[in-house]
Motif scaffolding. Structure first.
Motif, PDB file in Angstrom:
ATOM      1  N   UNK A  53       6.042  -4.635  -2.228  1.00 32.61           N
ATOM      2  CA  UNK A  53       5.633  -5.915  -1.658  1.00 32.61           C
ATOM      3  C   UNK A  53       6.247  -6.122  -0.278  1.00 32.61           C
ATOM      4  N   UNK A  54       7.518  -5.783  -0.129  1.00 31.37           N
ATOM      5  CA  UNK A  54       8.189  -5.958   1.162  1.00 31.37           C
ATOM      6  C   UNK A  54       7.553  -5.085   2.234  1.00 31.37           C
ATOM      7  N   UNK A  55       7.265  -3.826   1.880  1.00 31.94           N
ATOM      8  CA  UNK A  55       6.635  -2.935   2.855  1.00 31.94           C
ATOM      9  C   UNK A  55       5.210  -3.386   3.166  1.00 31.94           C
ATOM     10  N   UNK A  56       4.505  -3.901   2.162  1.00 32.88           N
ATOM     11  CA  UNK A  56       3.166  -4.430   2.409  1.00 32.88           C
ATOM     12  C   UNK A  56       3.197  -5.602   3.368  1.00 32.88           C
ATOM     13  N   UNK A  57       4.212  -6.455   3.236  1.00 27.31           N
ATOM     14  CA  UNK A  57       4.356  -7.579   4.155  1.00 27.31           C
ATOM     15  C   UNK A  57       4.647  -7.097   5.569  1.00 27.31           C
ATOM     16  N   UNK A  58       5.464  -6.057   5.682  1.00 25.61           N
ATOM     17  CA  UNK A  58       5.766  -5.485   7.003  1.00 25.61           C
ATOM     18  C   UNK A  58       4.496  -4.942   7.647  1.00 25.61           C
ATOM     19  N   UNK A 118     -12.150 -10.613   2.597  1.00 24.82           N
ATOM     20  CA  UNK A 118     -11.776  -9.199   2.555  1.00 24.82           C
ATOM     21  C   UNK A 118     -10.696  -8.948   1.510  1.00 24.82           C
ATOM     22  N   UNK A 119      -9.701  -9.834   1.448  1.00 26.22           N
ATOM     23  CA  UNK A 119      -8.607  -9.670   0.484  1.00 26.22           C
ATOM     24  C   UNK A 119      -9.122  -9.767  -0.954  1.00 26.22           C
ATOM     25  N   UNK A 120     -10.010 -10.722  -1.213  1.00 20.96           N
ATOM     26  CA  UNK A 120     -10.567 -10.902  -2.562  1.00 20.96           C
ATOM     27  C   UNK A 120     -11.395  -9.682  -2.961  1.00 20.96           C
ATOM     28  N   UNK A 121     -12.162  -9.140  -2.014  1.00 20.05           N
ATOM     29  CA  UNK A 121     -12.966  -7.958  -2.312  1.00 20.05           C
ATOM     30  C   UNK A 121     -12.099  -6.752  -2.656  1.00 20.05           C
ATOM     31  N   UNK A 122     -10.957  -6.642  -1.979  1.00 18.19           N
ATOM     32  CA  UNK A 122     -10.124  -5.466  -2.178  1.00 18.19           C
ATOM     33  C   UNK A 122      -9.159  -5.584  -3.355  1.00 18.19           C
ATOM     34  N   UNK A 123      -8.902  -6.785  -3.783  1.00 17.94           N
ATOM     35  CA  UNK A 123      -7.920  -6.970  -4.846  1.00 17.94           C
ATOM     36  C   UNK A 123      -8.228  -6.146  -6.100  1.00 17.94           C
ATOM     37  N   UNK A 124      -9.455  -6.147  -6.632  1.00 18.15           N
ATOM     38  CA  UNK A 124      -9.728  -5.323  -7.825  1.00 18.15           C
ATOM     39  C   UNK A 124      -9.507  -3.837  -7.560  1.00 18.15           C
ATOM     40  N   UNK A 125      -9.862  -3.364  -6.371  1.00 22.26           N
ATOM     41  CA  UNK A 125      -9.687  -1.947  -6.048  1.00 22.26           C
ATOM     42  C   UNK A 125      -8.208  -1.582  -6.018  1.00 22.26           C
ATOM     43  N   UNK A 126      -7.406  -2.462  -5.415  1.00 21.47           N
ATOM     44  CA  UNK A 126      -5.975  -2.203  -5.363  1.00 21.47           C
ATOM     45  C   UNK A 126      -5.344  -2.205  -6.736  1.00 21.47           C
ATOM     46  N   UNK A 127      -5.796  -3.122  -7.585  1.00 20.57           N
ATOM     47  CA  UNK A 127      -5.243  -3.197  -8.950  1.00 20.57           C
ATOM     48  C   UNK A 127      -5.608  -1.948  -9.745  1.00 20.57           C
ATOM     49  N   UNK A 128      -6.855  -1.498  -9.610  1.00 21.53           N
ATOM     50  CA  UNK A 128      -7.292  -0.307 -10.338  1.00 21.53           C
ATOM     51  C   UNK A 128      -6.496   0.919  -9.904  1.00 21.53           C
ATOM     52  N   UNK A 129      -6.271   1.068  -8.602  1.00 19.59           N
ATOM     53  CA  UNK A 129      -5.578   2.263  -8.112  1.00 19.59           C
ATOM     54  C   UNK A 129      -4.074   2.211  -8.330  1.00 19.59           C
ATOM     55  N   UNK A 130      -3.470   1.053  -8.088  1.00 20.79           N
ATOM     56  CA  UNK A 130      -2.010   0.983  -8.067  1.00 20.79           C
ATOM     57  C   UNK A 130      -1.407   0.205  -9.224  1.00 20.79           C
ATOM     58  N   UNK A 131      -2.162  -0.704  -9.826  1.00 21.41           N
ATOM     59  CA  UNK A 131      -1.667  -1.453 -10.977  1.00 21.41           C
ATOM     60  C   UNK A 131      -0.384  -2.209 -10.691  1.00 21.41           C
ATOM     61  N   UNK A 132       0.605  -2.048 -11.545  1.00 21.92           N
ATOM     62  CA  UNK A 132       1.850  -2.808 -11.422  1.00 21.92           C
ATOM     63  C   UNK A 132       2.685  -2.399 -10.208  1.00 21.92           C
ATOM     64  N   UNK A 133       2.347  -1.273  -9.589  1.00 21.48           N
ATOM     65  CA  UNK A 133       3.091  -0.848  -8.402  1.00 21.48           C
ATOM     66  C   UNK A 133       2.961  -1.866  -7.268  1.00 21.48           C
ATOM     67  N   UNK A 134       1.869  -2.615  -7.288  1.00 27.57           N
ATOM     68  CA  UNK A 134       1.630  -3.591  -6.222  1.00 27.57           C
ATOM     69  C   UNK A 134       2.658  -4.718  -6.218  1.00 27.57           C
ATOM     70  N   UNK A 135       3.244  -4.997  -7.358  1.00 29.83           N
ATOM     71  CA  UNK A 135       4.172  -6.130  -7.434  1.00 29.83           C
ATOM     72  C   UNK A 135       5.632  -5.678  -7.480  1.00 29.83           C
ATOM     73  N   UNK A 136       5.883  -4.413  -7.260  1.00 31.34           N
ATOM     74  CA  UNK A 136       7.264  -3.960  -7.153  1.00 31.34           C
ATOM     75  C   UNK A 136       7.870  -4.543  -5.873  1.00 31.34           C
ATOM     76  N   UNK A 137       9.096  -5.051  -5.928  1.00 32.76           N
ATOM     77  CA  UNK A 137       9.698  -5.717  -4.757  1.00 32.76           C
ATOM     78  C   UNK A 137       9.664  -4.865  -3.489  1.00 32.76           C
ATOM     79  N   UNK A 138      10.000  -3.587  -3.608  1.00 32.40           N
ATOM     80  CA  UNK A 138      10.001  -2.720  -2.430  1.00 32.40           C
ATOM     81  C   UNK A 138       8.615  -2.555  -1.841  1.00 32.40           C
TER      82      UNK A 138
END
Length: 330
Positions: A242-247, A220-240
């Motif tokens: 990433x922390x909220x995603x982990x929560x 599921x994660x591999x399937x969604x990774x391209x979609x997340x990158x297309x929509x959010x791009x570098x926002x996905x790796x912002x520390x804040x």
């Protein structure tokens, strides 16, 4: 199946299993001993508390996810949730990759696809309509599956209650009071949840413990990774972010799964399913407290009707299972 948790059993569709003899025997001994009634009550309430805690965690985690969507997007937050959950499950479960047939891998891939679809569609829904109605509509998927599987006329009553709830969700005008795109996403998530239930059971039979779940989460994660990158791009790796995603991953996947796994060791599956039928109500509370999403009286009644329908469908399955057991032993 809530902000749909990717690793939960579903309301109104969980298989009915008998309590293990050793568990039943221990309960009987506790009741016969001095103070045993209190101990037995604690033994029963403990697993119930775990299930309710899991439901609270997943729904409030979903509310947190909705609050993060403006900075990461719906697809982005799903990507982070699935990715973090996959990493945790891989580290904990350490699933074996060898010794599985092509059919085994086909099943786990289908499970992962269903998991990805269920989460993606649901998060798209809660980005457009309040959490309470979204979870209520999503629960219709497992409910329909339960009604079809039971094949009893009494289930027409539960189906009627659910349809009445759907009618009230739009303020008495069907679903016209809600964003139609959000409604479509929620119903699609419900269909994928029903599919998830089917392949979850098949995966559980083919893989030991939680190995199949961990592998499906990776799919599921591999399937969604391209979609997340297309929509959010570098926002996905912002520390804040990433922390909220982990929560969100911990609250919506890791913690609920752990709590429910512990609960199911001591709790009959039909009781578990009934408790999980309460999740539309929990979602409504989470939406109100975290997102200030108030419900109208009609919407609250609608959610209550769908909850009642889910509980009724579960009880019908339980009665059918007991009747079948009695016939087989006669």
């Amino acid at each position: 199946m809530n902000v749909s948790r990717s690793d939960q059993a579903a309301p109104a569709a969980a298989p009915v299993v008998a309590q293990q003899p050793e568990v039943a025997g221990a309960a009987a001994t506790a009741e016969a001993a001095p103070g045993g009634a209190v101990s037995s009550l604690r033994a029963r309430l403990g697993p119930v508390g775990l299930v309710l805690a899991g439901g609270i965690s997943v729904q409030f985690g979903g509310a947190v996810a909705v609050s993060v969507m403006p900075r990461a997007g719906a697809l982005g937050i799903v990507t982070l949730r699935l990715a973090f959950a996959a990493l945790v499950l891989l580290a904990v479960c350490r699933p074996k990759l060898r010794g599985h047939s092509r059919a085994d891998w086909g099943t786990v891939v289908a499970f992962g696809v269903a998991m990805a679809g269920m989460n993606g569609l649901f998060y798209q829904s809660v980005a457009r309509i309040p959490m309470g109605p979204a979870v209520t509509l999503e629960v219709l998927g497992p409910l329909v599956l339960s009604v079809i599987a039971s094949r009893r006329a009494v289930n027409l009553i539960w189906a009627g209650l659910a349809l009445g709830g759907v009618f009230l969700l739009g303020g008495g005008g069907g679903l016209s009071g809600l964003d139609p795109v959000g409604v479509a996403y929620a119903l699609g998530a419900g269909a994928m949840w029903a599919t998830y239930i089917v392949f979850s059971a098949r995966t559980g039979r083919r893989f030991p413990q939680a190995d199949g779940l961990a592998l499906a989460m990776v799919v599921a994660a591999v399937l969604f990774l391209p979609l997340g990158i297309v929509e959010s791009g570098s926002k996905l790796v912002e520390p804040g972010t990433l922390a909220l995603g982990a929560v969100v991953a911990v609250m919506s996947s890791v913690l609920p799964y752990t709590l429910e796994l512990l609960a199911l060791r001591r709790l009959p599956a039909h009781t578990f399913a009934i408790l999980m039928s309460l999740e539309p109500a929990i979602a409504s509370i989470a939406g109100f407290l975290v997102l200030s999403q108030a419900l109208t009286v009609a919407e609250a009644l609608a959610i209550s009707l769908v909850i009642a329908a889910s509980m009724g469908a579960v009880r019908t399955q339980v009665g059918r299972g007991k009747a079948r057991t009695a016939r087989d032993s006669a």
